[in-house]
Design a protein around this motif. Structure first.
Motif, PDB file in Angstrom:
ATOM      1  N   GLN A 186      13.522  66.003  -3.418  1.00 28.65           N
ATOM      2  CA  GLN A 186      13.820  66.291  -2.019  1.00 28.65           C
ATOM      3  C   GLN A 186      13.957  67.798  -1.822  1.00 28.65           C
ATOM      4  O   GLN A 186      14.932  68.402  -2.270  1.00 28.65           O
ATOM      5  CB  GLN A 186      15.092  65.597  -1.538  1.00 28.65           C
ATOM      6  CG  GLN A 186      15.354  65.873  -0.044  1.00 28.65           C
ATOM      7  CD  GLN A 186      16.508  65.081   0.532  1.00 28.65           C
ATOM      8  OE1 GLN A 186      17.528  64.897  -0.110  1.00 28.65           O
ATOM      9  NE2 GLN A 186      16.334  64.613   1.768  1.00 28.65           N
ATOM     10  N   GLU A 221      11.874  55.554  12.084  1.00 26.79           N
ATOM     11  CA  GLU A 221      13.226  55.107  12.392  1.00 26.79           C
ATOM     12  C   GLU A 221      13.082  53.765  13.094  1.00 26.79           C
ATOM     13  O   GLU A 221      12.463  53.685  14.157  1.00 26.79           O
ATOM     14  CB  GLU A 221      13.963  56.097  13.290  1.00 26.79           C
ATOM     15  CG  GLU A 221      15.379  55.645  13.644  1.00 26.79           C
ATOM     16  CD  GLU A 221      16.134  56.673  14.462  1.00 26.79           C
ATOM     17  OE1 GLU A 221      17.341  56.476  14.694  1.00 26.79           O
ATOM     18  OE2 GLU A 221      15.515  57.672  14.871  1.00 26.79           O
ATOM     19  N   PRO A 267      12.980  68.775   8.396  1.00 28.40           N
ATOM     20  CA  PRO A 267      13.433  68.179   9.658  1.00 28.40           C
ATOM     21  C   PRO A 267      14.787  68.743  10.067  1.00 28.40           C
ATOM     22  O   PRO A 267      15.580  69.178   9.229  1.00 28.40           O
ATOM     23  CB  PRO A 267      13.535  66.690   9.323  1.00 28.40           C
ATOM     24  CG  PRO A 267      13.744  66.645   7.848  1.00 28.40           C
ATOM     25  CD  PRO A 267      12.998  67.812   7.284  1.00 28.40           C
ATOM     26  N   ASN A 302      13.512  63.282   4.667  1.00 30.02           N
ATOM     27  CA  ASN A 302      14.648  62.879   5.495  1.00 30.02           C
ATOM     28  C   ASN A 302      15.099  61.493   5.070  1.00 30.02           C
ATOM     29  O   ASN A 302      14.267  60.628   4.783  1.00 30.02           O
ATOM     30  CB  ASN A 302      14.247  62.870   6.978  1.00 30.02           C
ATOM     31  CG  ASN A 302      15.423  63.105   7.914  1.00 30.02           C
ATOM     32  OD1 ASN A 302      16.552  63.318   7.473  1.00 30.02           O
ATOM     33  ND2 ASN A 302      15.183  63.071   9.215  1.00 30.02           N
ATOM     34  N   TRP A 303      16.399  61.278   5.028  1.00 27.45           N
ATOM     35  CA  TRP A 303      16.922  60.003   4.525  1.00 27.45           C
ATOM     36  C   TRP A 303      18.235  59.652   5.221  1.00 27.45           C
ATOM     37  O   TRP A 303      19.246  60.310   5.040  1.00 27.45           O
ATOM     38  CB  TRP A 303      17.144  60.095   3.020  1.00 27.45           C
ATOM     39  CG  TRP A 303      17.497  58.801   2.352  1.00 27.45           C
ATOM     40  CD1 TRP A 303      18.740  58.276   2.161  1.00 27.45           C
ATOM     41  CD2 TRP A 303      16.577  57.851   1.780  1.00 27.45           C
ATOM     42  NE1 TRP A 303      18.671  57.075   1.503  1.00 27.45           N
ATOM     43  CE2 TRP A 303      17.349  56.791   1.255  1.00 27.45           C
ATOM     44  CE3 TRP A 303      15.192  57.813   1.663  1.00 27.45           C
ATOM     45  CZ2 TRP A 303      16.765  55.692   0.613  1.00 27.45           C
ATOM     46  CZ3 TRP A 303      14.620  56.720   1.027  1.00 27.45           C
ATOM     47  CH2 TRP A 303      15.397  55.686   0.518  1.00 27.45           C
ATOM     48  N   HIS A 304      18.180  58.631   6.062  1.00 29.63           N
ATOM     49  CA  HIS A 304      19.388  58.120   6.716  1.00 29.63           C
ATOM     50  C   HIS A 304      19.453  56.617   6.454  1.00 29.63           C
ATOM     51  O   HIS A 304      18.572  55.866   6.897  1.00 29.63           O
ATOM     52  CB  HIS A 304      19.361  58.384   8.229  1.00 29.63           C
ATOM     53  CG  HIS A 304      19.422  59.844   8.578  1.00 29.63           C
ATOM     54  ND1 HIS A 304      20.598  60.562   8.574  1.00 29.63           N
ATOM     55  CD2 HIS A 304      18.437  60.716   8.936  1.00 29.63           C
ATOM     56  CE1 HIS A 304      20.338  61.814   8.922  1.00 29.63           C
ATOM     57  NE2 HIS A 304      19.043  61.936   9.132  1.00 29.63           N
ATOM     58  N   ASP A 307       7.035  58.615   8.602  1.00 25.82           N
ATOM     59  CA  ASP A 307       8.274  59.016   9.271  1.00 25.82           C
ATOM     60  C   ASP A 307       8.643  57.912  10.251  1.00 25.82           C
ATOM     61  O   ASP A 307       8.018  57.782  11.304  1.00 25.82           O
ATOM     62  CB  ASP A 307       8.063  60.342   9.997  1.00 25.82           C
ATOM     63  CG  ASP A 307       9.361  60.929  10.534  1.00 25.82           C
ATOM     64  OD1 ASP A 307      10.397  60.239  10.485  1.00 25.82           O
ATOM     65  OD2 ASP A 307       9.344  62.086  11.005  1.00 25.82           O
ATOM     66  N   ASP A 346      18.578  68.548  11.122  1.00 27.09           N
ATOM     67  CA  ASP A 346      19.647  67.651  10.676  1.00 27.09           C
ATOM     68  C   ASP A 346      19.158  66.769   9.529  1.00 27.09           C
ATOM     69  O   ASP A 346      19.284  65.540   9.561  1.00 27.09           O
ATOM     70  CB  ASP A 346      20.155  66.783  11.836  1.00 27.09           C
ATOM     71  CG  ASP A 346      20.685  67.614  12.990  1.00 27.09           C
ATOM     72  OD1 ASP A 346      21.364  68.617  12.720  1.00 27.09           O
ATOM     73  OD2 ASP A 346      20.411  67.261  14.148  1.00 27.09           O
ATOM     74  N   GLN A 347      18.587  67.398   8.534  1.00 23.10           N
ATOM     75  CA  GLN A 347      18.009  66.670   7.399  1.00 23.10           C
ATOM     76  C   GLN A 347      19.033  65.766   6.731  1.00 23.10           C
ATOM     77  O   GLN A 347      20.130  66.194   6.376  1.00 23.10           O
ATOM     78  CB  GLN A 347      17.461  67.655   6.368  1.00 23.10           C
ATOM     79  CG  GLN A 347      16.790  66.977   5.173  1.00 23.10           C
ATOM     80  CD  GLN A 347      16.404  67.973   4.100  1.00 23.10           C
ATOM     81  OE1 GLN A 347      17.092  68.967   3.884  1.00 23.10           O
ATOM     82  NE2 GLN A 347      15.297  67.712   3.417  1.00 23.10           N
ATOM     83  N   GLY A 348      18.661  64.518   6.589  1.00 24.64           N
ATOM     84  CA  GLY A 348      19.496  63.580   5.853  1.00 24.64           C
ATOM     85  C   GLY A 348      19.199  63.684   4.370  1.00 24.64           C
ATOM     86  O   GLY A 348      18.030  63.638   3.959  1.00 24.64           O
ATOM     87  N   ARG A 349      20.225  63.831   3.557  1.00 25.58           N
ATOM     88  CA  ARG A 349      20.046  63.991   2.115  1.00 25.58           C
ATOM     89  C   ARG A 349      20.186  62.645   1.411  1.00 25.58           C
ATOM     90  O   ARG A 349      21.060  61.840   1.740  1.00 25.58           O
ATOM     91  CB  ARG A 349      21.096  64.959   1.561  1.00 25.58           C
ATOM     92  CG  ARG A 349      21.103  66.339   2.226  1.00 25.58           C
ATOM     93  CD  ARG A 349      19.945  67.194   1.752  1.00 25.58           C
ATOM     94  NE  ARG A 349      19.968  68.509   2.405  1.00 25.58           N
ATOM     95  CZ  ARG A 349      20.715  69.531   1.989  1.00 25.58           C
ATOM     96  NH1 ARG A 349      21.502  69.391   0.924  1.00 25.58           N
ATOM     97  NH2 ARG A 349      20.664  70.693   2.623  1.00 25.58           N
ATOM     98  N   ARG A 368      11.764  59.808   6.144  1.00 31.65           N
ATOM     99  CA  ARG A 368      10.490  60.528   6.154  1.00 31.65           C
ATOM    100  C   ARG A 368      10.138  60.810   4.703  1.00 31.65           C
ATOM    101  O   ARG A 368      10.848  61.546   4.014  1.00 31.65           O
ATOM    102  CB  ARG A 368      10.562  61.831   6.938  1.00 31.65           C
ATOM    103  CG  ARG A 368       9.214  62.587   6.965  1.00 31.65           C
ATOM    104  CD  ARG A 368       9.328  63.923   7.691  1.00 31.65           C
ATOM    105  NE  ARG A 368       8.076  64.663   7.664  1.00 31.65           N
ATOM    106  CZ  ARG A 368       7.145  64.641   8.614  1.00 31.65           C
ATOM    107  NH1 ARG A 368       7.347  63.906   9.704  1.00 31.65           N
ATOM    108  NH2 ARG A 368       6.033  65.328   8.506  1.00 31.65           N
TER     109      ARG A 368
END
Length: 219
Positions: free
Chosen positions: A49, A178, A62, A138-140, A176, A64-67, A156
């Protein structure tokens, strides 16, 4: 009751349209599935990542990149290995996670992607024609359950097929997604049925991205 019947009728209509679309014949040679020459040797890197722009092969980070938690990356490696070995008829060299990967190297501060030359140099030590680099941008994770969520999963993932001799990205696949509720987007009925009418996890969405990459990269 009436609104429920209306929704069911719309679902049935969308399903009929989706099935009809699946039965269409290719309209041109561009629609006919292509494949990469089996003569190429392909090495597969573990998932990484990028968290700075300089670690990117191309594109941008992206907002607010989600880790993703580092301990979750090996599970993605195994999922990709399974998709490649069961979904294609190729042999691959899978690079171990403990290898000194380019994403672990230090880069100068930059607003531009700088990682491609490092990945090419790394691949040259492997004596392979192509290097497949999978990355999580991106990872949420889903917040809730399969039946209902307070926040849907959003991922993503990008896949780069690097031509080592030319030092360029030969193909790129981007996924990508959601997940959204069916009532808010009836066009996603195919995905709704594929996910068995439930809310997917980030891991499940990532696997969808892997399957898409197999087609996009002509593996």
């Amino acid at each position: 009751m009436r609104s429920r019947l209306t929704v069911m009728a719309l679902l049935a209509l969308c399903l009929a349209l989706a099935l009809a679309a699946c039965t269409k014949k290719p309209r041109s040679t561009a629609d006919i599935p292509r494949s990469l020459s089996p003569s190429y040797s392909i090495a597969v890197a573990p998932f990484t990542q990028p968290i700075t722009t300089s670690q990117l092969i191309m594109g941008q980070l992206p907002k607010d990149q989600g880790r993703i938690a580092p301990e979750m990356l090996p599970a993605l490696d195994m999922a990709l290995r399974d998709v490649l070995l069961t979904g294609t008829k190729r042999q691959y060299t899978f690079i171990p996670r403990h290898a000194q990967l380019p994403d672990k190297m230090r880069y100068h501060d930059s607003n531009q992607p700088q990682a491609l030359p490092a990945w090419v140099a790394f691949a040259k030590t492997l004596k392979t024609d192509l290097l497949l680099v999978p990355q999580v941008l991106n990872w949420h994770q889903r917040e809730g359950s399969r039946a209902g969520v307070t926040r849907p999963a959003h991922v993503r993932v990008e896949f780069f097929l690097i031509n080592i001799q030319q030092g360029t990205v030969q193909e790129r696949s981007v996924y990508d997604v959601e997940q959204s509720g069916l009532t808010s987007n009836l066009l996603e009925i195919g995905d709704f049925l594929k996910r068995k009418g439930g809310w997917a996890t980030a891991d499940e969405l990532a696997r969808e991205g892997m399957l898409k990459a197999v087609k996009d990269l002509m593996l």
